[in-house]
Design an enzyme around this catalytic site. Structure first.
Site, short mmCIF file in Angstrom:
data_model
loop_
_atom_site.label_atom_id
_atom_site.label_comp_id
_atom_site.label_asym_id
_atom_site.label_seq_id
_atom_site.Cartn_x
_atom_site.Cartn_y
_atom_site.Cartn_z
CB SER A 14 -15.76 8.86 22.46
OG SER A 14 -16.27 9.17 23.34
CG HIS A 69 -14.72 13.69 21.66
ND1 HIS A 69 -13.38 13.03 21.80
CD2 HIS A 69 -15.58 13.23 22.79
CE1 HIS A 69 -14.10 11.69 21.85
NE2 HIS A 69 -14.88 11.62 22.50
CG ASP A 121 -10.53 14.37 20.89
OD1 ASP A 121 -10.65 14.55 22.03
OD2 ASP A 121 -10.33 13.26 20.25
#
Lengths: 208, 381
Positions: free
Chosen positions: B157, B355, B322
Protein backbone atom coordinates in the site's frame (compact mmCIF):
# COMPACT_ATOMS: atom_id res chain seq x y z
CA UNK A 1 13.17 -30.12 -23.97
CA UNK A 2 10.17 -30.50 -26.26
CA UNK A 3 11.08 -30.88 -29.93
CA UNK A 4 9.48 -27.61 -30.98
CA UNK A 5 11.22 -25.71 -28.16
CA UNK A 6 14.61 -27.11 -29.21
CA UNK A 7 14.05 -25.82 -32.73
CA UNK A 8 12.92 -22.40 -31.47
CA UNK A 9 16.08 -22.20 -29.36
CA UNK A 10 18.16 -22.84 -32.49
CA UNK A 11 16.40 -20.06 -34.36
CA UNK A 12 16.99 -17.46 -31.68
CA UNK A 13 20.24 -15.52 -31.85
CA UNK A 14 22.48 -15.09 -28.86
CA UNK A 15 22.05 -11.94 -26.78
CA UNK A 16 18.62 -10.99 -28.11
CA UNK A 17 15.44 -10.11 -26.22
CA UNK A 18 12.33 -12.25 -26.20
CA UNK A 19 8.79 -12.32 -24.93
CA UNK A 20 7.37 -15.81 -24.41
CA UNK A 21 3.58 -15.86 -24.50
CA UNK A 22 2.17 -18.67 -22.42
CA UNK A 23 5.65 -19.59 -21.22
CA UNK A 24 4.48 -22.39 -18.93
CA UNK A 25 7.08 -23.33 -16.33
CA UNK A 26 9.70 -21.26 -18.16
CA UNK A 27 11.69 -24.15 -19.73
CA UNK A 28 12.47 -22.22 -22.91
CA UNK A 29 13.18 -18.92 -21.14
CA UNK A 30 15.56 -20.62 -18.75
CA UNK A 31 17.33 -22.49 -21.53
CA UNK A 32 17.78 -19.32 -23.57
CA UNK A 33 18.94 -17.30 -20.58
CA UNK A 34 21.46 -19.89 -19.44
CA UNK A 35 22.82 -20.89 -22.84
CA UNK A 36 22.29 -17.95 -25.19
CA UNK A 37 22.37 -14.87 -22.92
CA UNK A 38 18.85 -14.05 -23.99
CA UNK A 39 17.02 -11.39 -21.98
CA UNK A 40 13.53 -12.79 -21.67
CA UNK A 41 10.20 -12.25 -20.05
CA UNK A 42 7.21 -14.56 -19.91
CA UNK A 43 3.47 -14.11 -19.85
CA UNK A 44 1.54 -16.84 -18.08
CA UNK A 45 -1.78 -17.28 -16.32
CA UNK A 46 -1.32 -20.59 -14.49
CA UNK A 47 -0.41 -20.06 -10.83
CA UNK A 48 1.85 -23.09 -10.49
CA UNK A 49 3.76 -22.24 -13.65
CA UNK A 50 4.22 -18.68 -12.39
CA UNK A 51 5.62 -19.94 -9.12
CA UNK A 52 8.02 -22.20 -11.05
CA UNK A 53 9.20 -19.26 -13.15
CA UNK A 54 9.81 -17.15 -10.06
CA UNK A 55 11.73 -20.00 -8.46
CA UNK A 56 13.91 -20.07 -11.60
CA UNK A 57 14.55 -16.30 -11.29
CA UNK A 58 12.74 -15.61 -14.54
CA UNK A 59 10.87 -12.39 -15.19
CA UNK A 60 7.21 -13.26 -15.44
CA UNK A 61 3.98 -11.31 -15.82
CA UNK A 62 0.80 -12.98 -14.64
CA UNK A 63 -1.67 -12.13 -17.35
CA UNK A 64 -4.17 -13.37 -19.83
CA UNK A 65 -2.58 -13.36 -23.32
CA UNK A 66 -5.60 -11.83 -24.91
CA UNK A 67 -5.17 -8.62 -22.91
CA UNK A 68 -1.55 -8.82 -21.79
CA UNK A 69 0.13 -7.70 -24.99
CA UNK A 70 -2.01 -4.59 -25.24
CA UNK A 71 -1.73 -3.77 -21.56
CA UNK A 72 2.01 -4.02 -21.04
CA UNK A 73 4.08 -3.73 -24.17
CA UNK A 74 4.99 -0.87 -26.46
CA UNK A 75 5.80 -1.26 -30.17
CA UNK A 76 8.91 -3.18 -31.16
CA UNK A 77 10.29 -3.75 -27.69
CA UNK A 78 11.49 -7.33 -28.32
CA UNK A 79 13.58 -9.06 -30.96
CA UNK A 80 11.30 -12.09 -30.84
CA UNK A 81 7.83 -12.79 -29.53
CA UNK A 82 7.22 -16.51 -29.09
CA UNK A 83 4.00 -18.41 -28.80
CA UNK A 84 4.49 -22.15 -28.57
CA UNK A 85 1.49 -24.47 -28.63
CA UNK A 86 -0.77 -21.69 -27.45
CA UNK A 87 -2.18 -19.99 -30.55
CA UNK A 88 -4.93 -22.57 -30.96
CA UNK A 89 -6.16 -21.93 -27.41
CA UNK A 90 -6.50 -18.16 -27.70
CA UNK A 91 -9.72 -16.24 -28.19
CA UNK A 92 -8.58 -14.27 -31.18
CA UNK A 93 -5.50 -15.70 -32.93
CA UNK A 94 -5.77 -13.22 -35.77
CA UNK A 95 -5.41 -10.18 -33.51
CA UNK A 96 -2.82 -11.92 -31.36
CA UNK A 97 -0.54 -12.55 -34.34
CA UNK A 98 -0.83 -8.90 -35.34
CA UNK A 99 -0.02 -7.94 -31.76
CA UNK A 100 3.00 -10.25 -31.69
CA UNK A 101 4.40 -8.51 -34.73
CA UNK A 102 3.64 -5.09 -33.27
CA UNK A 103 5.58 -5.83 -30.08
CA UNK A 104 8.38 -7.89 -31.64
CA UNK A 105 10.56 -7.63 -34.73
CA UNK A 106 9.79 -11.27 -35.40
CA UNK A 107 7.27 -13.80 -34.21
CA UNK A 108 7.78 -17.49 -33.65
CA UNK A 109 4.63 -19.56 -33.59
CA UNK A 110 4.15 -23.27 -33.07
CA UNK A 111 0.84 -25.11 -33.19
CA UNK A 112 -0.53 -28.64 -33.60
CA UNK A 113 -1.24 -29.30 -37.26
CA UNK A 114 -4.88 -30.34 -37.55
CA UNK A 115 -4.22 -31.88 -40.97
CA UNK A 116 -1.73 -34.51 -39.76
CA UNK A 117 -2.56 -37.87 -41.33
CA UNK A 118 -3.51 -39.49 -38.04
CA UNK A 119 -6.17 -36.91 -37.37
CA UNK A 120 -7.38 -37.07 -40.96
CA UNK A 121 -7.71 -40.82 -40.69
CA UNK A 122 -9.71 -40.64 -37.47
CA UNK A 123 -12.09 -38.10 -38.95
CA UNK A 124 -12.37 -39.73 -42.40
CA UNK A 125 -12.74 -43.34 -41.30
CA UNK A 126 -13.93 -43.15 -37.72
CA UNK A 127 -16.09 -40.06 -38.14
CA UNK A 128 -14.85 -38.71 -34.80
CA UNK A 129 -13.05 -35.48 -33.96
CA UNK A 130 -9.37 -36.47 -33.83
CA UNK A 131 -7.79 -37.23 -30.48
CA UNK A 132 -4.02 -37.54 -30.91
CA UNK A 133 -0.81 -37.01 -29.00
CA UNK A 134 -0.65 -33.38 -30.01
CA UNK A 135 -4.41 -32.93 -29.52
CA UNK A 136 -5.14 -35.09 -26.50
CA UNK A 137 -8.51 -33.60 -25.51
CA UNK A 138 -12.01 -34.46 -26.59
CA UNK A 139 -14.09 -31.86 -28.39
CA UNK A 140 -16.07 -31.10 -25.25
CA UNK A 141 -13.16 -30.36 -22.94
CA UNK A 142 -10.48 -29.04 -25.23
CA UNK A 143 -8.90 -25.66 -24.60
CA UNK A 144 -8.05 -25.66 -28.31
CA UNK A 145 -10.80 -23.53 -29.75
CA UNK A 146 -9.02 -22.30 -32.88
CA UNK A 147 -7.36 -25.27 -34.53
CA UNK A 148 -5.78 -24.86 -37.93
CA UNK A 149 -3.57 -26.61 -40.46
CA UNK A 150 -0.25 -25.73 -42.04
CA UNK A 151 -2.13 -24.56 -45.12
CA UNK A 152 -4.64 -22.52 -43.11
CA UNK A 153 -1.88 -20.71 -41.29
CA UNK A 154 0.00 -19.91 -44.47
CA UNK A 155 -3.17 -18.63 -46.10
CA UNK A 156 -3.71 -16.27 -43.16
CA UNK A 157 -0.13 -15.02 -43.45
CA UNK A 158 -0.57 -14.31 -47.18
CA UNK A 159 -3.82 -12.49 -46.53
CA UNK A 160 -2.37 -10.37 -43.71
CA UNK A 161 0.90 -9.39 -45.35
CA UNK A 162 2.97 -11.56 -43.05
CA UNK A 163 6.22 -12.95 -44.38
CA UNK A 164 7.22 -16.49 -43.45
CA UNK A 165 10.95 -16.43 -42.77
CA UNK A 166 11.29 -20.07 -41.83
CA UNK A 167 9.08 -23.10 -41.45
CA UNK A 168 9.60 -26.55 -40.13
CA UNK A 169 7.36 -29.39 -38.99
CA UNK A 170 8.17 -32.14 -36.51
CA UNK A 171 6.41 -34.97 -34.76
CA UNK A 172 6.64 -36.12 -31.19
CA UNK A 173 9.21 -38.85 -31.82
CA UNK A 174 11.58 -36.86 -34.01
CA UNK A 175 13.08 -33.51 -33.17
CA UNK A 176 14.03 -33.18 -36.87
CA UNK A 177 11.88 -33.17 -39.97
CA UNK A 178 11.96 -36.44 -41.84
CA UNK A 179 11.94 -36.45 -45.63
CA UNK A 180 8.21 -37.14 -45.69
CA UNK A 181 7.59 -34.18 -43.40
CA UNK A 182 9.70 -31.94 -45.57
CA UNK A 183 7.86 -32.84 -48.75
CA UNK A 184 4.38 -33.18 -47.27
CA UNK A 185 4.38 -30.96 -44.17
CA UNK A 186 0.62 -30.66 -43.98
CA UNK A 187 0.22 -34.43 -43.99
CA UNK A 188 3.15 -35.61 -41.88
CA UNK A 189 3.87 -32.72 -39.57
CA UNK A 190 2.36 -33.04 -36.11
CA UNK A 191 3.66 -29.71 -34.89
CA UNK A 192 4.27 -26.74 -37.17
CA UNK A 193 6.86 -24.11 -36.31
CA UNK A 194 7.03 -20.76 -38.06
CA UNK A 195 9.25 -17.73 -37.86
CA UNK A 196 7.41 -14.72 -39.23
CA UNK A 197 7.66 -10.95 -39.61
CA UNK A 198 5.62 -8.20 -41.15
CA UNK A 199 6.15 -8.12 -44.92
CA UNK A 200 6.62 -4.35 -44.90
CA UNK A 201 9.31 -4.56 -42.25
CA UNK A 202 12.65 -3.21 -43.41
CA UNK A 203 16.02 -3.06 -41.69
CA UNK A 204 15.18 -6.00 -39.52
CA UNK A 205 18.19 -6.33 -37.23
CA UNK A 206 17.47 -9.93 -36.36
CA UNK A 207 16.99 -10.94 -39.98
CA UNK A 208 19.26 -13.74 -41.14
CA UNK B 1 1.04 -13.70 23.20
CA UNK B 2 0.54 -17.37 22.43
CA UNK B 3 2.38 -19.63 24.82
CA UNK B 4 4.77 -21.10 23.79
CA UNK B 5 5.86 -18.59 21.16
CA UNK B 6 5.36 -20.13 17.70
CA UNK B 7 8.63 -21.25 16.12
CA UNK B 8 8.03 -19.05 13.12
CA UNK B 9 7.67 -15.87 15.19
CA UNK B 10 10.52 -13.51 16.03
CA UNK B 11 9.16 -13.63 19.60
CA UNK B 12 9.71 -10.76 22.03
CA UNK B 13 11.15 -7.68 20.37
CA UNK B 14 12.52 -4.49 21.87
CA UNK B 15 11.49 -1.12 20.45
CA UNK B 16 14.46 1.13 19.67
CA UNK B 17 14.82 4.80 18.95
CA UNK B 18 17.40 6.91 17.15
CA UNK B 19 17.87 10.63 17.70
CA UNK B 20 18.98 12.79 14.78
CA UNK B 21 20.43 16.22 15.40
CA UNK B 22 21.28 16.97 11.77
CA UNK B 23 18.37 19.03 10.36
CA UNK B 24 16.18 17.39 7.74
CA UNK B 25 14.95 19.61 4.94
CA UNK B 26 11.46 18.73 3.84
CA UNK B 27 9.80 19.04 0.45
CA UNK B 28 7.35 21.60 1.82
CA UNK B 29 10.26 23.98 2.42
CA UNK B 30 10.31 23.60 6.20
CA UNK B 31 13.11 21.96 8.16
CA UNK B 32 13.00 19.58 11.08
CA UNK B 33 15.93 20.79 13.21
CA UNK B 34 16.08 17.53 15.11
CA UNK B 35 13.94 14.42 15.28
CA UNK B 36 13.65 10.88 16.53
CA UNK B 37 12.85 7.73 14.62
CA UNK B 38 11.40 4.74 16.45
CA UNK B 39 12.29 1.40 14.91
CA UNK B 40 12.63 -2.32 15.48
CA UNK B 41 15.02 -4.85 14.02
CA UNK B 42 14.68 -8.59 13.58
CA UNK B 43 17.47 -11.03 12.75
CA UNK B 44 21.19 -10.25 12.55
CA UNK B 45 23.20 -8.18 10.12
CA UNK B 46 25.71 -10.56 8.51
CA UNK B 47 29.48 -10.00 8.43
CA UNK B 48 29.58 -8.29 5.04
CA UNK B 49 26.40 -6.33 5.71
CA UNK B 50 24.62 -7.70 2.67
CA UNK B 51 21.41 -9.04 4.19
CA UNK B 52 19.56 -5.90 5.35
CA UNK B 53 15.92 -5.44 4.42
CA UNK B 54 13.81 -2.34 4.95
CA UNK B 55 10.11 -2.71 5.66
CA UNK B 56 7.94 0.33 4.83
CA UNK B 57 4.61 0.64 6.60
CA UNK B 58 1.23 1.65 5.28
CA UNK B 59 -1.17 4.38 6.40
CA UNK B 60 -1.94 3.14 9.88
CA UNK B 61 1.10 0.91 10.36
CA UNK B 62 4.15 1.48 12.52
CA UNK B 63 7.55 0.06 13.42
CA UNK B 64 6.08 -2.99 15.13
CA UNK B 65 5.91 -5.28 12.11
CA UNK B 66 6.59 -8.62 13.79
CA UNK B 67 6.76 -10.36 17.15
CA UNK B 68 5.47 -9.27 20.55
CA UNK B 69 6.53 -6.50 22.91
CA UNK B 70 5.86 -8.54 26.03
CA UNK B 71 4.34 -11.81 27.09
CA UNK B 72 1.12 -9.91 27.86
CA UNK B 73 0.95 -8.56 24.31
CA UNK B 74 -2.22 -9.97 22.75
CA UNK B 75 -1.49 -9.14 19.14
CA UNK B 76 1.66 -9.64 17.12
CA UNK B 77 3.15 -7.02 14.79
CA UNK B 78 1.16 -6.05 11.69
CA UNK B 79 3.10 -8.23 9.23
CA UNK B 80 3.55 -11.29 11.44
CA UNK B 81 2.18 -13.33 8.51
CA UNK B 82 5.27 -12.65 6.42
CA UNK B 83 8.15 -11.83 8.79
CA UNK B 84 9.78 -14.47 10.99
CA UNK B 85 11.88 -17.62 10.88
CA UNK B 86 10.94 -19.67 7.82
CA UNK B 87 8.50 -17.03 6.55
CA UNK B 88 9.01 -15.17 3.24
CA UNK B 89 11.00 -12.46 5.04
CA UNK B 90 13.04 -15.05 6.89
CA UNK B 91 14.70 -13.57 9.97
CA UNK B 92 17.20 -16.44 10.03
CA UNK B 93 18.48 -15.13 6.72
CA UNK B 94 17.81 -11.42 6.74
CA UNK B 95 18.36 -8.44 9.01
CA UNK B 96 15.02 -6.66 8.96
CA UNK B 97 14.60 -2.98 9.82
CA UNK B 98 11.12 -1.59 10.36
CA UNK B 99 10.51 2.00 11.42
CA UNK B 100 7.76 4.41 12.32
CA UNK B 101 7.67 7.15 9.71
CA UNK B 102 8.02 10.81 10.64
CA UNK B 103 4.63 12.27 11.39
CA UNK B 104 3.52 8.94 12.83
CA UNK B 105 2.37 8.48 16.39
CA UNK B 106 4.30 5.50 17.71
CA UNK B 107 7.47 7.13 18.97
CA UNK B 108 8.89 8.87 15.93
CA UNK B 109 8.71 12.65 15.84
CA UNK B 110 5.21 13.61 14.85
CA UNK B 111 2.17 15.65 15.85
CA UNK B 112 1.86 13.91 19.24
CA UNK B 113 5.46 14.71 20.25
CA UNK B 114 6.74 18.00 21.57
CA UNK B 115 8.42 20.73 19.56
CA UNK B 116 12.13 20.66 20.52
CA UNK B 117 12.98 23.16 23.24
CA UNK B 118 9.34 23.83 24.11
CA UNK B 119 6.61 22.21 26.14
CA UNK B 120 4.17 22.39 23.25
CA UNK B 121 2.94 19.54 21.14
CA UNK B 122 3.53 19.81 17.41
CA UNK B 123 -0.14 19.04 16.84
CA UNK B 124 -1.44 20.56 13.60
CA UNK B 125 1.80 22.53 13.17
CA UNK B 126 3.82 19.45 12.32
CA UNK B 127 4.94 19.99 8.71
CA UNK B 128 3.34 17.89 6.00
CA UNK B 129 5.90 15.25 5.10
CA UNK B 130 5.99 13.46 1.77
CA UNK B 131 7.02 9.97 0.71
CA UNK B 132 10.27 11.50 -0.56
CA UNK B 133 10.90 13.03 2.90
CA UNK B 134 10.26 9.66 4.48
CA UNK B 135 12.71 7.97 2.16
CA UNK B 136 15.30 10.61 3.06
CA UNK B 137 14.73 10.04 6.76
CA UNK B 138 14.89 6.26 6.26
CA UNK B 139 18.19 6.79 4.47
CA UNK B 140 19.50 8.70 7.50
CA UNK B 141 18.50 5.81 9.75
CA UNK B 142 20.21 3.41 7.38
CA UNK B 143 23.46 5.37 7.76
CA UNK B 144 23.14 5.39 11.55
CA UNK B 145 22.73 1.62 11.51
CA UNK B 146 25.86 1.24 9.29
CA UNK B 147 23.87 -0.40 6.54
CA UNK B 148 25.54 0.11 3.15
CA UNK B 149 22.68 -1.15 1.01
CA UNK B 150 19.33 -2.91 1.25
CA UNK B 151 19.15 -6.32 -0.38
CA UNK B 152 15.43 -5.56 -0.56
CA UNK B 153 13.02 -2.78 0.30
CA UNK B 154 9.52 -4.13 0.82
CA UNK B 155 6.17 -2.51 1.46
CA UNK B 156 2.44 -2.78 0.87
CA UNK B 157 0.00 0.00 0.00
CA UNK B 158 1.54 3.35 1.07
CA UNK B 159 4.57 1.20 1.97
CA UNK B 160 4.83 0.11 -1.67
CA UNK B 161 4.94 3.75 -2.69
CA UNK B 162 7.96 4.26 -0.44
CA UNK B 163 9.61 1.27 -2.12
CA UNK B 164 9.07 2.86 -5.53
CA UNK B 165 10.49 6.16 -4.25
CA UNK B 166 13.55 4.38 -2.82
CA UNK B 167 14.27 2.79 -6.18
CA UNK B 168 14.12 6.22 -7.83
CA UNK B 169 15.97 8.31 -5.22
CA UNK B 170 18.67 5.87 -4.14
CA UNK B 171 19.02 3.41 -7.03
CA UNK B 172 22.47 2.25 -5.94
CA UNK B 173 21.36 1.35 -2.44
CA UNK B 174 18.58 -1.11 -3.24
CA UNK B 175 18.90 -4.44 -5.04
CA UNK B 176 15.32 -5.66 -5.01
CA UNK B 177 12.09 -3.69 -4.77
CA UNK B 178 8.87 -5.45 -3.70
CA UNK B 179 5.91 -3.21 -4.42
CA UNK B 180 2.74 -4.80 -3.03
CA UNK B 181 -0.88 -3.61 -3.41
CA UNK B 182 0.33 -0.13 -4.31
CA UNK B 183 -0.37 2.56 -6.90
CA UNK B 184 1.82 5.07 -8.76
CA UNK B 185 -0.44 7.85 -7.46
CA UNK B 186 -3.88 8.25 -5.92
CA UNK B 187 -6.96 8.46 -8.10
CA UNK B 188 -9.58 11.17 -7.62
CA UNK B 189 -11.73 8.55 -5.87
CA UNK B 190 -8.90 7.69 -3.44
CA UNK B 191 -8.37 11.38 -2.64
CA UNK B 192 -12.10 11.82 -2.20
CA UNK B 193 -12.20 9.08 0.43
CA UNK B 194 -9.25 10.66 2.21
CA UNK B 195 -10.96 14.04 2.18
CA UNK B 196 -14.12 12.66 3.76
CA UNK B 197 -11.98 11.03 6.44
CA UNK B 198 -10.23 14.32 7.15
CA UNK B 199 -13.51 16.21 7.25
CA UNK B 200 -14.87 13.72 9.76
CA UNK B 201 -11.91 14.39 12.06
CA UNK B 202 -11.87 18.15 11.59
CA UNK B 203 -15.61 18.51 12.12
CA UNK B 204 -15.41 16.83 15.52
CA UNK B 205 -15.94 19.49 18.26
CA UNK B 206 -13.19 17.78 20.26
CA UNK B 207 -10.68 18.43 17.46
CA UNK B 208 -9.95 22.03 18.60
CA UNK B 209 -8.26 22.83 15.27
CA UNK B 210 -5.78 20.09 15.99
CA UNK B 211 -4.83 21.37 19.46
CA UNK B 212 -6.81 18.69 21.25
CA UNK B 213 -3.89 17.42 23.34
CA UNK B 214 -3.53 20.81 25.07
CA UNK B 215 -7.28 20.76 25.62
CA UNK B 216 -7.14 17.30 27.14
CA UNK B 217 -9.53 15.96 24.57
CA UNK B 218 -9.44 13.52 21.67
CA UNK B 219 -11.59 13.81 18.53
CA UNK B 220 -12.85 10.29 19.10
CA UNK B 221 -15.96 10.40 16.97
CA UNK B 222 -14.16 11.97 14.04
CA UNK B 223 -11.22 9.59 14.06
CA UNK B 224 -13.57 6.66 14.52
CA UNK B 225 -15.63 7.74 11.50
CA UNK B 226 -12.49 8.23 9.44
CA UNK B 227 -11.34 4.72 10.28
CA UNK B 228 -14.75 3.20 9.61
CA UNK B 229 -14.79 4.78 6.20
CA UNK B 230 -11.23 3.71 5.51
CA UNK B 231 -11.95 0.20 6.67
CA UNK B 232 -14.78 -0.20 4.16
CA UNK B 233 -12.34 0.60 1.39
CA UNK B 234 -9.89 -2.03 2.66
CA UNK B 235 -12.44 -4.82 2.38
CA UNK B 236 -14.24 -6.05 -0.70
CA UNK B 237 -17.95 -6.36 -1.29
CA UNK B 238 -17.54 -10.14 -1.38
CA UNK B 239 -15.52 -10.37 1.81
CA UNK B 240 -18.07 -8.25 3.67
CA UNK B 241 -20.88 -10.42 2.33
CA UNK B 242 -19.03 -13.58 3.38
CA UNK B 243 -18.15 -12.20 6.79
CA UNK B 244 -21.40 -10.48 7.75
CA UNK B 245 -24.05 -10.88 5.09
CA UNK B 246 -27.13 -9.21 6.56
CA UNK B 247 -26.73 -11.00 9.84
CA UNK B 248 -28.47 -9.26 12.73
CA UNK B 249 -26.73 -8.75 16.02
CA UNK B 250 -29.75 -9.32 18.26
CA UNK B 251 -31.57 -11.63 15.90
CA UNK B 252 -34.29 -9.05 15.11
CA UNK B 253 -34.64 -5.52 13.80
CA UNK B 254 -34.73 -2.79 16.44
CA UNK B 255 -36.67 -0.26 14.37
CA UNK B 256 -34.30 2.38 15.69
CA UNK B 257 -30.94 3.88 14.82
CA UNK B 258 -28.84 1.69 17.02
CA UNK B 259 -26.79 -1.22 15.72
CA UNK B 260 -28.94 -3.79 13.91
CA UNK B 261 -26.53 -5.52 11.59
CA UNK B 262 -23.30 -7.29 12.47
CA UNK B 263 -21.41 -5.22 9.94
CA UNK B 264 -22.34 -2.05 11.84
CA UNK B 265 -21.13 -3.52 15.07
CA UNK B 266 -17.89 -4.65 13.43
CA UNK B 267 -17.19 -1.23 11.92
CA UNK B 268 -17.90 0.54 15.22
CA UNK B 269 -15.52 -1.82 16.96
CA UNK B 270 -12.82 -1.21 14.35
CA UNK B 271 -13.31 2.54 14.63
CA UNK B 272 -13.27 2.57 18.44
CA UNK B 273 -10.18 0.41 18.81
CA UNK B 274 -8.37 2.55 16.26
CA UNK B 275 -8.94 5.68 18.36
CA UNK B 276 -7.01 4.06 21.19
CA UNK B 277 -3.97 3.41 19.06
CA UNK B 278 -3.78 6.27 16.59
CA UNK B 279 -3.45 10.02 16.63
CA UNK B 280 -5.92 12.14 14.67
CA UNK B 281 -3.32 14.65 13.46
CA UNK B 282 -1.12 11.79 12.26
CA UNK B 283 -4.07 10.41 10.35
CA UNK B 284 -4.68 13.76 8.68
CA UNK B 285 -1.03 14.04 7.80
CA UNK B 286 -0.61 10.51 6.45
CA UNK B 287 -3.65 10.84 4.21
CA UNK B 288 -2.12 14.02 2.78
CA UNK B 289 1.17 12.20 2.23
CA UNK B 290 -0.78 9.63 0.25
CA UNK B 291 -2.61 12.27 -1.76
CA UNK B 292 0.62 14.05 -2.68
CA UNK B 293 2.51 10.97 -3.87
CA UNK B 294 3.05 11.19 -7.60
CA UNK B 295 6.66 10.54 -8.70
CA UNK B 296 5.71 10.97 -12.36
CA UNK B 297 4.62 14.56 -11.80
CA UNK B 298 8.25 15.68 -11.91
CA UNK B 299 8.70 13.97 -15.28
CA UNK B 300 5.87 15.39 -17.36
CA UNK B 301 3.61 12.70 -15.90
CA UNK B 302 5.56 9.95 -17.59
CA UNK B 303 6.09 7.26 -14.96
CA UNK B 304 8.55 5.36 -17.15
CA UNK B 305 10.82 8.40 -17.14
CA UNK B 306 10.37 8.75 -13.37
CA UNK B 307 11.49 5.18 -12.72
CA UNK B 308 14.33 5.29 -15.25
CA UNK B 309 17.08 5.83 -12.61
CA UNK B 310 16.13 2.56 -10.85
CA UNK B 311 18.53 -0.33 -11.06
CA UNK B 312 16.65 -2.66 -8.71
CA UNK B 313 14.84 -5.80 -9.76
CA UNK B 314 11.13 -5.39 -9.18
CA UNK B 315 8.46 -7.72 -7.91
CA UNK B 316 5.02 -6.16 -8.15
CA UNK B 317 2.04 -7.90 -6.56
CA UNK B 318 -1.64 -6.95 -6.60
CA UNK B 319 -4.88 -8.58 -5.45
CA UNK B 320 -7.91 -9.10 -7.66
CA UNK B 321 -10.58 -7.80 -5.27
CA UNK B 322 -8.56 -4.78 -4.10
CA UNK B 323 -10.54 -1.75 -5.22
CA UNK B 324 -8.65 0.80 -3.16
CA UNK B 325 -5.44 0.15 -5.12
CA UNK B 326 -6.83 -2.07 -7.84
CA UNK B 327 -4.67 -4.36 -10.02
CA UNK B 328 -4.95 -1.80 -12.83
CA UNK B 329 -2.88 0.57 -10.70
CA UNK B 330 -0.15 -2.02 -10.26
CA UNK B 331 -0.27 -2.69 -13.99
CA UNK B 332 0.51 0.99 -14.56
CA UNK B 333 3.64 0.54 -12.48
CA UNK B 334 4.58 -2.64 -14.35
CA UNK B 335 4.01 -1.02 -17.75
CA UNK B 336 6.19 1.94 -16.79
CA UNK B 337 8.96 -0.36 -15.55
CA UNK B 338 8.81 -2.44 -18.74
CA UNK B 339 8.86 0.69 -20.91
CA UNK B 340 11.92 1.82 -18.98
CA UNK B 341 13.57 -1.56 -19.65
CA UNK B 342 13.65 -2.69 -16.02
CA UNK B 343 13.70 -6.25 -14.71
CA UNK B 344 10.22 -6.88 -13.38
CA UNK B 345 7.87 -9.67 -12.42
CA UNK B 346 4.20 -9.14 -11.72
CA UNK B 347 1.69 -11.36 -10.00
CA UNK B 348 -2.02 -10.72 -9.66
CA UNK B 349 -3.19 -12.84 -6.75
CA UNK B 350 -6.76 -14.12 -6.76
CA UNK B 351 -8.11 -12.97 -3.42
CA UNK B 352 -11.48 -11.86 -2.14
CA UNK B 353 -10.20 -9.97 0.92
CA UNK B 354 -9.81 -6.62 -0.83
CA UNK B 355 -6.89 -4.30 -0.08
CA UNK B 356 -6.24 -6.06 3.24
CA UNK B 357 -5.27 -9.20 1.30
CA UNK B 358 -1.63 -8.08 1.33
CA UNK B 359 -1.51 -8.86 5.06
CA UNK B 360 -3.09 -12.29 4.69
CA UNK B 361 -1.08 -15.47 4.01
CA UNK B 362 -2.87 -16.52 0.81
CA UNK B 363 -1.09 -19.64 -0.56
CA UNK B 364 -0.24 -18.39 -4.08
CA UNK B 365 0.86 -15.02 -2.65
CA UNK B 366 3.04 -16.71 -0.04
CA UNK B 367 4.58 -19.11 -2.61
CA UNK B 368 5.45 -16.22 -4.90
CA UNK B 369 6.73 -14.09 -1.99
CA UNK B 370 8.78 -17.00 -0.64
CA UNK B 371 10.17 -17.89 -4.06
CA UNK B 372 11.17 -14.31 -4.76
CA UNK B 373 12.78 -13.86 -1.34
CA UNK B 374 14.78 -17.06 -1.91
CA UNK B 375 16.18 -15.39 -5.01
CA UNK B 376 16.98 -12.25 -2.99
CA UNK B 377 18.85 -14.47 -0.54
CA UNK B 378 20.73 -16.35 -3.27
CA UNK B 379 21.83 -13.00 -4.69
CA UNK B 380 23.61 -12.09 -1.44
CA UNK B 381 25.41 -15.42 -1.04
Amino acid sequence: MRADLAIIAEWIKTGTSILDLGCGDGTLLKHLRDNQQVNGIGLEINEQDIESCINEKLNIIQSDLNEGLQAYFSDCCFDYVIMSQTLQATKNPEILIEEMLRVGQQGIVTFPNMAHWRGRLQLALGGFMPVTKSLPNHWYNTPNIHLCTVRDFEALCRERGIRILERTVVDYTHSRSTLLMRFFPNLFGEVAIYRICRADQINNPTEN
Amino acid sequence: MPNPIPEDSVGIVTPKSQHFSKPLELECGKTLSEYDIAYETYGELNANGSNAILICHALSGDQHAAGYHSSEDRKAGWWESSIGPGKPIDTHRFYVVSLNNLGGCKGSTGPNTKIPGTDKYWGPDFPIVTVKDWVNSQHRLMQELDITHWCAVIGGSLGGMQVLQWSIDFPDLIKHALVIAAAPKLSAQNIAFNEVARQAIQADPDFHNGHYLENNSIPRRGLMLARMLGHITYLSDDSMRDKFGRELREGKLSFGFDVDFQVESYLRHQGKSFVDRFDANSYLLMTKTLDYFDPASECKHDLSVAVSPSTAKFMVISFTSDWRFAPERSREIVKALLDAGKQVSYVEVKADQGHDAFLIPIPHYMNVFHGYMNNVYEDIL
